[in-house]
Design a protein around this motif. Sequence first.
Motif, short mmCIF file in Angstrom:
data_model
loop_
_atom_site.label_atom_id
_atom_site.label_comp_id
_atom_site.label_asym_id
_atom_site.label_seq_id
_atom_site.Cartn_x
_atom_site.Cartn_y
_atom_site.Cartn_z
N ASN A 32 3.71 18.10 15.48
CA ASN A 32 3.32 19.44 15.18
C ASN A 32 2.82 20.11 16.37
OD1 ASN A 32 0.65 18.46 15.89
ND2 ASN A 32 -0.09 17.98 13.96
N SER A 33 1.99 21.29 16.31
CA SER A 33 1.78 22.14 17.73
C SER A 33 0.77 21.19 18.47
CB SER A 33 1.22 23.17 17.09
OG SER A 33 0.17 23.30 16.13
N TYR A 34 0.21 20.40 17.97
CA TYR A 34 -0.77 19.69 18.63
C TYR A 34 -0.29 18.38 19.60
CZ TYR A 34 -4.41 22.08 15.96
OH TYR A 34 -5.21 22.95 15.80
N GLY A 35 1.13 18.21 19.26
CA GLY A 35 1.88 17.09 19.86
C GLY A 35 1.73 15.84 19.02
N ILE A 36 1.14 16.12 17.82
CA ILE A 36 0.92 14.84 16.90
C ILE A 36 2.04 14.65 15.78
CG2 ILE A 36 -0.81 13.56 15.30
CD1 ILE A 36 -2.81 15.36 16.42
N GLN A 37 2.49 13.61 15.50
CA GLN A 37 3.49 13.24 14.70
C GLN A 37 2.92 13.48 13.29
OE1 GLN A 37 4.80 9.11 15.09
NE2 GLN A 37 6.31 9.54 16.58
N GLU A 38 3.83 13.86 12.30
CA GLU A 38 3.44 14.10 11.04
C GLU A 38 4.62 14.25 9.92
OE1 GLU A 38 1.25 17.86 11.08
OE2 GLU A 38 2.97 19.15 10.75
N PRO A 39 4.39 13.96 8.78
CA PRO A 39 5.48 13.97 7.72
C PRO A 39 5.87 15.36 7.51
CG PRO A 39 3.61 12.74 6.79
CD PRO A 39 3.21 13.39 8.26
N TYR A 92 0.86 -1.18 -0.03
CA TYR A 92 0.01 -0.07 0.13
C TYR A 92 0.88 1.28 0.06
CZ TYR A 92 -3.23 -3.44 1.44
OH TYR A 92 -4.10 -4.55 1.43
N ARG A 93 0.23 2.50 -0.60
CA ARG A 93 0.92 3.65 -0.46
C ARG A 93 0.44 4.26 0.64
NH1 ARG A 93 0.03 8.82 -4.32
NH2 ARG A 93 1.82 10.06 -3.68
N TRP A 94 0.89 4.82 1.75
CA TRP A 94 0.31 5.50 3.05
C TRP A 94 0.55 6.72 2.81
CZ3 TRP A 94 -2.17 2.33 5.90
CH2 TRP A 94 -1.96 0.84 6.11
N GLY A 95 -0.57 7.27 3.37
CA GLY A 95 -0.68 8.82 3.57
C GLY A 95 -0.88 9.32 5.02
N PHE A 96 -0.33 10.29 5.31
CA PHE A 96 -0.62 10.82 6.75
C PHE A 96 -0.88 12.43 6.72
CE2 PHE A 96 1.37 6.86 7.20
CZ PHE A 96 0.46 6.27 8.33
N PRO A 97 -1.58 12.99 7.55
CA PRO A 97 -2.05 14.26 7.45
C PRO A 97 -1.03 15.09 8.32
CG PRO A 97 -2.94 13.30 9.21
CD PRO A 97 -2.34 12.03 8.61
N ARG A 98 -0.64 16.30 7.51
CA ARG A 98 -0.11 17.62 8.29
C ARG A 98 -1.31 18.61 8.28
NH1 ARG A 98 4.75 19.22 8.20
NH2 ARG A 98 4.09 21.17 7.25
N CYS A 99 -1.23 19.24 9.54
CA CYS A 99 -2.45 20.30 9.84
C CYS A 99 -1.55 21.50 9.31
CB CYS A 99 -2.49 20.43 11.26
SG CYS A 99 -3.09 18.87 12.11
N ILE A 100 -2.13 22.27 8.21
CA ILE A 100 -1.68 23.56 7.81
C ILE A 100 -2.79 24.50 7.97
CG2 ILE A 100 -0.88 24.76 5.89
CD1 ILE A 100 0.39 22.01 5.00
N GLY A 101 -2.78 25.46 8.72
CA GLY A 101 -3.83 26.47 9.14
C GLY A 101 -5.22 25.60 9.74
#
Length: 168
Positions: free
Chosen positions: A76-83, A50-59
């Motif tokens: 990120n600023s919420y403490g969540i890992q992101e690419p 599979y090709r895996w995608g993960f979110p980045r929070c932008i705005g």
Amino acid sequence: MSAKEWREKSDRICTLLQASTLFTQAKTILAYFSFRQEPDLSPLLCNHQYRWGFPRCIGQSLHWHSWQPGQSLQINSYGIQEPYSHAPTINPDEVDLILVPSVACDQQGYRLGYGGGYYDRLLSSPEWENKPTVGIIFDSAYLSKLPTQPWDKPLQAVFTETRLVEIA
């Protein structure tokens, strides 16, 4: 929930998910990195089929990026890992399945998140609204009914450690 129980239940969710048609027919799957005590999907990520995608929070929006085990992540600023931002992006037309983190889900497919509205906004946009969505929760968070708001979008299915519930 103890760490051992959390791991066992998370592993059972992954096993059930891997056996589902929704999962086996997908090529590009959007997922999440477990936060707090959300079910952990990391055992699935080693499957290079599979090709895996993960979110980045932008705005106020989620932007999706490819990620493979071994690639570095940022917090990120919420403490969540992101690419990282330089990771390749994933466009909506490439996506076959969205695994949605949830605090709770109900029998109508509505979910409770952490209150940021990121997934509600995503699933309300025309390019995302028809993508298959699966809420990932533990049995204890599968409720008969949650309070809803007009902007809430129901999911198409809910996975727990004991079952897949497809929403009619």
